[in-house]
Design a protein around this motif. Sequence first.
Motif, PDB file in Angstrom:
ATOM      1  N   PRO A  61      -9.642  -2.920  -3.021  1.00 18.08           N
ATOM      2  CA  PRO A  61     -11.049  -2.503  -3.089  1.00 18.08           C
ATOM      3  C   PRO A  61     -11.978  -3.648  -3.482  1.00 18.08           C
ATOM      4  CG  PRO A  61      -9.655  -0.817  -4.058  1.00 18.08           C
ATOM      5  CD  PRO A  61      -8.766  -1.993  -3.774  1.00 18.08           C
ATOM      6  N   GLU A  62     -11.514  -4.519  -4.372  1.00 17.99           N
ATOM      7  CA  GLU A  62     -12.343  -5.655  -4.796  1.00 17.99           C
ATOM      8  C   GLU A  62     -12.565  -6.631  -3.649  1.00 17.99           C
ATOM      9  OE1 GLU A  62     -10.632  -3.551  -8.072  1.00 17.99           O
ATOM     10  OE2 GLU A  62      -9.608  -4.575  -6.397  1.00 17.99           O
ATOM     11  N   GLN A  63     -11.547  -6.878  -2.841  1.00 18.32           N
ATOM     12  CA  GLN A  63     -11.699  -7.767  -1.696  1.00 18.32           C
ATOM     13  C   GLN A  63     -12.611  -7.153  -0.632  1.00 18.32           C
ATOM     14  OE1 GLN A  63      -7.458  -8.067  -0.993  1.00 18.32           O
ATOM     15  NE2 GLN A  63      -7.408 -10.211  -1.684  1.00 18.32           N
ATOM     16  N   CYS A  64     -12.508  -5.843  -0.444  1.00 17.22           N
ATOM     17  CA  CYS A  64     -13.411  -5.166   0.492  1.00 17.22           C
ATOM     18  C   CYS A  64     -14.860  -5.319   0.033  1.00 17.22           C
ATOM     19  CB  CYS A  64     -13.051  -3.691   0.605  1.00 17.22           C
ATOM     20  SG  CYS A  64     -11.517  -3.339   1.489  1.00 17.22           S
ATOM     21  N   GLU A  70     -20.719 -10.309   1.299  1.00 13.79           N
ATOM     22  CA  GLU A  70     -20.958 -11.423   2.220  1.00 13.79           C
ATOM     23  C   GLU A  70     -21.690 -10.960   3.482  1.00 13.79           C
ATOM     24  OE1 GLU A  70     -17.099 -14.169   0.984  1.00 13.79           O
ATOM     25  OE2 GLU A  70     -17.267 -13.378   3.024  1.00 13.79           O
ATOM     26  N   ILE A  71     -21.389  -9.759   3.941  1.00 17.85           N
ATOM     27  CA  ILE A  71     -22.093  -9.238   5.112  1.00 17.85           C
ATOM     28  C   ILE A  71     -23.585  -9.145   4.839  1.00 17.85           C
ATOM     29  CG2 ILE A  71     -22.447  -7.168   6.524  1.00 17.85           C
ATOM     30  CD1 ILE A  71     -19.427  -6.736   6.447  1.00 17.85           C
ATOM     31  N   GLN A 118     -14.726 -15.065   1.016  1.00 14.91           N
ATOM     32  CA  GLN A 118     -13.804 -13.939   1.140  1.00 14.91           C
ATOM     33  C   GLN A 118     -13.348 -13.763   2.579  1.00 14.91           C
ATOM     34  OE1 GLN A 118     -12.533 -12.057  -1.553  1.00 14.91           O
ATOM     35  NE2 GLN A 118     -11.114 -11.551   0.096  1.00 14.91           N
ATOM     36  N   ALA A 119     -14.241 -14.008   3.537  1.00 15.26           N
ATOM     37  CA  ALA A 119     -13.843 -13.926   4.944  1.00 15.26           C
ATOM     38  C   ALA A 119     -12.761 -14.941   5.267  1.00 15.26           C
ATOM     39  CB  ALA A 119     -15.059 -14.134   5.853  1.00 15.26           C
ATOM     40  N   ARG A 147     -16.648 -12.363  13.952  1.00  7.04           N
ATOM     41  CA  ARG A 147     -17.861 -11.882  13.283  1.00  7.04           C
ATOM     42  C   ARG A 147     -17.579 -10.724  12.331  1.00  7.04           C
ATOM     43  NH1 ARG A 147     -20.909 -11.988  18.993  1.00  7.04           N
ATOM     44  NH2 ARG A 147     -18.827 -11.297  19.540  1.00  7.04           N
ATOM     45  N   TYR A 148     -18.594 -10.444  11.514  1.00  8.24           N
ATOM     46  CA  TYR A 148     -18.617  -9.204  10.768  1.00  8.24           C
ATOM     47  C   TYR A 148     -19.137  -8.096  11.684  1.00  8.24           C
ATOM     48  CZ  TYR A 148     -18.799 -12.324   6.627  1.00  8.24           C
ATOM     49  OH  TYR A 148     -18.565 -13.292   5.686  1.00  8.24           O
TER      50      TYR A 148
END
Length: 356
Positions: A61-64, A70-71, A118-119, A147-148
């Motif tokens: 969840p933290e990485q999400c 970042e998005i 993070q990406a 891409r995001y």
Amino acid sequence: MEPSIQANPASDVITALTAPILRQIRDEDGFTKSFTSDQTIEYTEFFRRWGFVVIRNVLTPEQCQATIDEIWQEIAANKNPLYNGDVTRDNPSSWDTANLPRMANLGLVGTFPCCGPQAWSNRQNPHIYDVARTLMRRDDLWINFDRYGFMRPTKQILFKREDGNEEIMDKDDWKTVNGWLHWDISPWTFKQSVMGFKNEGDYDSKYEDFNGVKGHQLSEEEKDILEKEYGGVRLQGLIALADSRDQDGGFCTVPNFAPEFFQWALDHYELYESSFKTSNFVPVPKTDQMRHRVVKVPVRAGSLIFWGNKQPHANYPNDSDRFRYVQYLTPVPANPGRWQRQYPADVLPMKDFVPS
């Protein structure tokens, strides 16, 4: 418990073709059945049966949340320069399509690959690599620069007005394009679109004789040769950063289409001659009957979806009060002769973070 079954994104009805499939691929909560990254036998069998697979808990969840942050940073940094305000997640009045980076109508964030810390970390996630290595049956892999993905809510959105009042509104005009079922590979030349890499070599001419120029159906031997020389299974993928329920917008595909791929190319060779000789983005014709077989693939936050690139696929619009957030990625064989990096390190944001 009977799995939750929602409408087909292509026709908005449950068809006789898709309902039995959904009963097999959904869990009791209405999400697509998923596997852990160490269930190699189970997820490989599912992938071979349906042409796609969901791996759960790839990200924490933290990485999400870090990726979602970042998005929004990417959106704010690349908003329409003609818009004088700031685009922020807490101000729906700033989310108009004209204010956002390009390609918002397709559920994408701009035309440049995602390059936040993070990406980068997500691209190197060991769960993703292990699954890709298993399905592609090779160890030498690169993950592309993609891409995001981002979809705004379209229902029950709370707007704060300048006079201090609040208003709840639906915004159907924020829905993304529906029904853009496509391949990112040419069914006739096998040339593939992989963002972040330039496609080198002459695979289009190499495989012309296999795909209709001689006007013959591929034999099983020819298919085996093509698969072997092409590099076996090819994947595309995304990581869901928030729960993607049926109504939240998300990934959809035609289950188990890969066995029909070569025959479809032969049957539709006139499209190649008329429109797609140089294209590796091929839309499925609006009248094609495969559209009645499209199913949605709802997944939980932190899940990875991999699909074979012979699978026609798309995203479908958001029809809820939640955001859809994803990060796209594609593993490719580490072949410098086949792929050249499209974005040198000196032009990428966060260039000091670029792994060697």
